[in-house]
Design a protein around this motif. Structure first.
Motif, PDB file in Angstrom:
ATOM      1  N   THR A   1       0.546  -1.282  -0.430  1.00 21.42           N
ATOM      2  CA  THR A   1       0.103  -0.015  -0.174  1.00 21.42           C
ATOM      3  C   THR A   1       1.217   1.210  -0.426  1.00 21.42           C
ATOM      4  O   THR A   1       1.984   1.911   1.096  1.00 21.42           O
ATOM      5  N   ILE A   2       0.997   1.620  -0.986  1.00 19.48           N
ATOM      6  CA  ILE A   2       2.509   2.993  -1.665  1.00 19.48           C
ATOM      7  C   ILE A   2       0.814   4.626  -1.013  1.00 19.48           C
ATOM      8  O   ILE A   2       0.353   4.146  -2.287  1.00 19.48           O
ATOM      9  N   PRO A   3       0.995   5.783  -0.300  1.00 14.63           N
ATOM     10  CA  PRO A   3       0.687   6.063  -0.537  1.00 14.63           C
ATOM     11  C   PRO A   3       1.037   7.297  -2.049  1.00 14.63           C
ATOM     12  O   PRO A   3       2.190   7.266  -2.048  1.00 14.63           O
ATOM     13  N   GLU A   4      -0.554   7.474  -2.286  1.00 14.61           N
ATOM     14  CA  GLU A   4      -0.123   8.456  -3.009  1.00 14.61           C
ATOM     15  C   GLU A   4      -0.069  10.124  -2.941  1.00 14.61           C
ATOM     16  O   GLU A   4       0.538  10.432  -3.845  1.00 14.61           O
ATOM     17  N   ASN A   5      -0.951  10.111  -1.673  1.00 14.50           N
ATOM     18  CA  ASN A   5      -0.536  11.664  -1.171  1.00 14.50           C
ATOM     19  C   ASN A   5       1.254  11.742  -0.864  1.00 14.50           C
ATOM     20  O   ASN A   5       1.681  10.503   0.282  1.00 14.50           O
ATOM     21  N   TYR A   6       1.560  12.797  -1.444  1.00 15.22           N
ATOM     22  CA  TYR A   6       3.628  12.878  -1.347  1.00 15.22           C
ATOM     23  C   TYR A   6       4.044  13.264   0.039  1.00 15.22           C
ATOM     24  O   TYR A   6       5.302  12.440   0.007  1.00 15.22           O
ATOM     25  N   SER A   7       3.399  13.977   0.776  1.00 21.60           N
ATOM     26  CA  SER A   7       4.195  14.604   2.365  1.00 21.60           C
ATOM     27  C   SER A   7       3.667  12.559   3.382  1.00 21.60           C
ATOM     28  O   SER A   7       4.982  12.385   3.740  1.00 21.60           O
ATOM     29  N   GLU A   8       2.431  11.488   3.241  1.00 25.42           N
ATOM     30  CA  GLU A   8       2.593  10.901   3.773  1.00 25.42           C
ATOM     31  C   GLU A   8       3.709   9.557   2.485  1.00 25.42           C
ATOM     32  O   GLU A   8       3.695   8.732   3.569  1.00 25.42           O
TER      33      GLU A   8
ATOM     34  N   TRP B   1       6.115   7.166   4.723  1.00 30.57           N
ATOM     35  CA  TRP B   1       6.268   5.690   4.769  1.00 30.57           C
ATOM     36  C   TRP B   1       8.178   4.945   4.066  1.00 30.57           C
ATOM     37  O   TRP B   1       7.704   4.287   4.506  1.00 30.57           O
ATOM     38  N   VAL B   2       7.781   6.257   2.717  1.00 33.82           N
ATOM     39  CA  VAL B   2       9.717   5.999   2.821  1.00 33.82           C
ATOM     40  C   VAL B   2      10.122   5.303   3.693  1.00 33.82           C
ATOM     41  O   VAL B   2      11.396   4.691   3.879  1.00 33.82           O
ATOM     42  N   LYS B   3      10.197   6.859   4.819  1.00 35.70           N
ATOM     43  CA  LYS B   3      11.187   6.588   6.166  1.00 35.70           C
ATOM     44  C   LYS B   3      10.943   5.176   6.924  1.00 35.70           C
ATOM     45  O   LYS B   3      12.357   4.406   7.264  1.00 35.70           O
ATOM     46  N   GLU B   4       9.686   5.396   7.193  1.00 37.20           N
ATOM     47  CA  GLU B   4       9.767   3.885   7.539  1.00 37.20           C
ATOM     48  C   GLU B   4       9.494   2.822   7.019  1.00 37.20           C
ATOM     49  O   GLU B   4      10.716   1.600   7.534  1.00 37.20           O
ATOM     50  N   ARG B   5       9.599   2.444   5.964  1.00 36.92           N
ATOM     51  CA  ARG B   5       9.833   1.041   5.691  1.00 36.92           C
ATOM     52  C   ARG B   5      11.269   1.365   5.123  1.00 36.92           C
ATOM     53  O   ARG B   5      11.368   0.437   4.878  1.00 36.92           O
ATOM     54  N   THR B   6      11.970   2.238   4.602  1.00 43.59           N
ATOM     55  CA  THR B   6      13.065   2.036   4.410  1.00 43.59           C
ATOM     56  C   THR B   6      13.983   1.672   6.123  1.00 43.59           C
ATOM     57  O   THR B   6      15.354   0.808   6.064  1.00 43.59           O
ATOM     58  N   GLU B   7      13.916   2.454   6.648  1.00 42.55           N
ATOM     59  CA  GLU B   7      14.505   2.270   7.928  1.00 42.55           C
ATOM     60  C   GLU B   7      14.081   1.485   8.780  1.00 42.55           C
ATOM     61  O   GLU B   7      15.160  -0.153   8.842  1.00 42.55           O
TER      62      GLU B   7
ATOM     63  N   LEU C   1      14.871   3.601  -4.497  1.00 43.67           N
ATOM     64  CA  LEU C   1      15.415   2.479  -3.817  1.00 43.67           C
ATOM     65  C   LEU C   1      14.136   1.017  -3.402  1.00 43.67           C
ATOM     66  O   LEU C   1      13.809   0.810  -2.644  1.00 43.67           O
ATOM     67  N   GLU C   2      13.867   0.926  -4.839  1.00 40.64           N
ATOM     68  CA  GLU C   2      13.084  -0.081  -4.704  1.00 40.64           C
ATOM     69  C   GLU C   2      13.776  -1.537  -3.873  1.00 40.64           C
ATOM     70  O   GLU C   2      12.658  -2.515  -3.698  1.00 40.64           O
ATOM     71  N   ASP C   3      14.603  -1.473  -4.095  1.00 44.09           N
ATOM     72  CA  ASP C   3      15.280  -2.939  -2.851  1.00 44.09           C
ATOM     73  C   ASP C   3      14.924  -2.245  -1.151  1.00 44.09           C
ATOM     74  O   ASP C   3      14.307  -3.420  -1.369  1.00 44.09           O
ATOM     75  N   SER C   4      14.996  -1.594  -1.370  1.00 38.95           N
ATOM     76  CA  SER C   4      14.866  -1.391   0.043  1.00 38.95           C
ATOM     77  C   SER C   4      13.974  -1.160   0.722  1.00 38.95           C
ATOM     78  O   SER C   4      13.271  -1.182   1.735  1.00 38.95           O
ATOM     79  N   LEU C   5      12.677  -0.777  -0.508  1.00 38.64           N
ATOM     80  CA  LEU C   5      11.343  -0.718  -0.648  1.00 38.64           C
ATOM     81  C   LEU C   5      10.202  -1.777  -0.348  1.00 38.64           C
ATOM     82  O   LEU C   5       8.879  -1.813  -0.126  1.00 38.64           O
ATOM     83  N   GLY C   6      11.342  -2.912  -0.812  1.00 38.91           N
ATOM     84  CA  GLY C   6      10.744  -4.292  -0.970  1.00 38.91           C
ATOM     85  C   GLY C   6       9.954  -4.286  -2.267  1.00 38.91           C
ATOM     86  O   GLY C   6       8.417  -4.778  -2.784  1.00 38.91           O
ATOM     87  N   LEU C   7      10.084  -3.175  -3.235  1.00 41.51           N
ATOM     88  CA  LEU C   7      10.196  -3.688  -5.014  1.00 41.51           C
ATOM     89  C   LEU C   7      10.561  -4.376  -5.743  1.00 41.51           C
ATOM     90  O   LEU C   7      10.287  -4.358  -7.236  1.00 41.51           O
ATOM     91  N   LEU C   8      11.780  -5.501  -5.363  1.00 41.01           N
ATOM     92  CA  LEU C   8      12.770  -6.192  -6.315  1.00 41.01           C
ATOM     93  C   LEU C   8      12.052  -7.173  -5.403  1.00 41.01           C
ATOM     94  O   LEU C   8      11.797  -7.452  -4.464  1.00 41.01           O
TER      95      LEU C   8
END
Length: 270
Positions: free
Chosen positions: A4-11, A15-21, A205-212
């Motif tokens: 579930t990837i947020p469309e809203n840019y701020s959100e 989401w990127v911060k939380e998922r990558t960390e 960041l495709e690898d760290s985001l689980g998109l690979l």
């Protein structure tokens, strides 16, 4: 499984911060069948910028970040880990340098200044090597000085390019109130790497985001990385939208560089 990837840019940035960390901090086994975090990134955290730091960077480098770029800098910016790279100079002496995922605008002054000049230098080199010449520049002169003058007149009228990282990714700075494309600048191989900052970060960041994902090639008996079906669909959607977007100053160059062919190839991956 689709994320579930947020469309809203701020959100999305949060989401990127939380998922990558989370990915960088998780315990992972060295398994060739799954994507694992590189050793130097383990435990990495994002380090955002303050409004004052952003303003200082704009003054220091005589640039202006777009609004979407500023929000990226506030939430993400860079990480607190650096990768040590061993290189060799022309005399064969070993040199160790450091690099991170993204430039640190508070401390990477020498490197940022180098990369601010990179697009001019690499594109001019290709012009002088007869790899690039746009119709709008008129008949191509034999004289290198005249060719240089034609290129510089064009290049200096373009919106400034803001370096993102060491992989020659550059955000187009104008219009300042728009979410502009991110280019990968490498001479004749210059391409659009992301339709906007959101699309760019999903790619970078495709690898760290689980998109690979890893796919096993039975013929070659090896595992290799491939984008997930979800990422491929995102690419198709974003590159379809690119066809109707004006890119100030760059459209003719990208057309010369096979922009339409590139879009067709990207869309055929689905």
């Amino acid at each position: 499984m689709y994320l579930t990837i947020p469309e809203n840019y701020s959100e999305f940035l949060l989401w990127v911060k939380e998922r990558t960390e989370s990915f960088w901090s998780s315990s992972q086994e060295d398994d060739s069948s799954q994507i694992v975090c590189e050793d130097w990134l383990k435990g990495a955290k994002w380090v955002g910028m303050t409004d004052e730091e952003i303003e200082k960077a704009e003054v220091t480098y005589n640039i202006r970040f777009s609004e979407s770029h500023k929000l990226f800098l506030k939430v993400l910016h860079t990480v607190d880990k650096k990768q040590v790279i061993t290189e060799f100079d022309s005399s064969g002496n070993e040199i160790q340098t450091e690099k991170s995922l993204f430039f640190n605008w508070n401390s990477d002054q020498e490197k940022i200044e180098k990369y601010l000049k990179w697009p001019n230098d690499i594109l001019l080199e290709n012009v002088l090597n007869d790899n690039i010449w746009l119709d709008s520049w008129g008949e191509k002169p034999v004289c290198e000085m005249e060719r240089t003058a034609s290129f510089l007149k064009w290049f200096r009228e373009l919106p400034k390019l803001i370096p993102m990282n060491y992989s020659h990714r550059f955000a187009i700075s104008e219009p300042f109130d728009s979410d502009n494309p991110v280019l990968s600048i490498h001479g004749i191989n210059t391409i659009i790497y992301g339709r906007n900052m959101r699309h760019y970060l999903l790619s970078e960041l495709e690898d760290s985001l689980g998109l690979l994902t890893y796919i096993y090639d039975e013929e070659e008996e090896v595992w290799h990385e491939e984008p997930t079906e979800q990422l491929l669909k995102i690419h198709k959607k974003e590159f379809d939208l690119l066809k109707n977007i004006e890119i100030p100053g760059w459209k003719e160059f990208l057309m010369f560089n096979g922009f339409n062919d590139y879009l067709e190839v990207k869309n055929k991956v689905i």
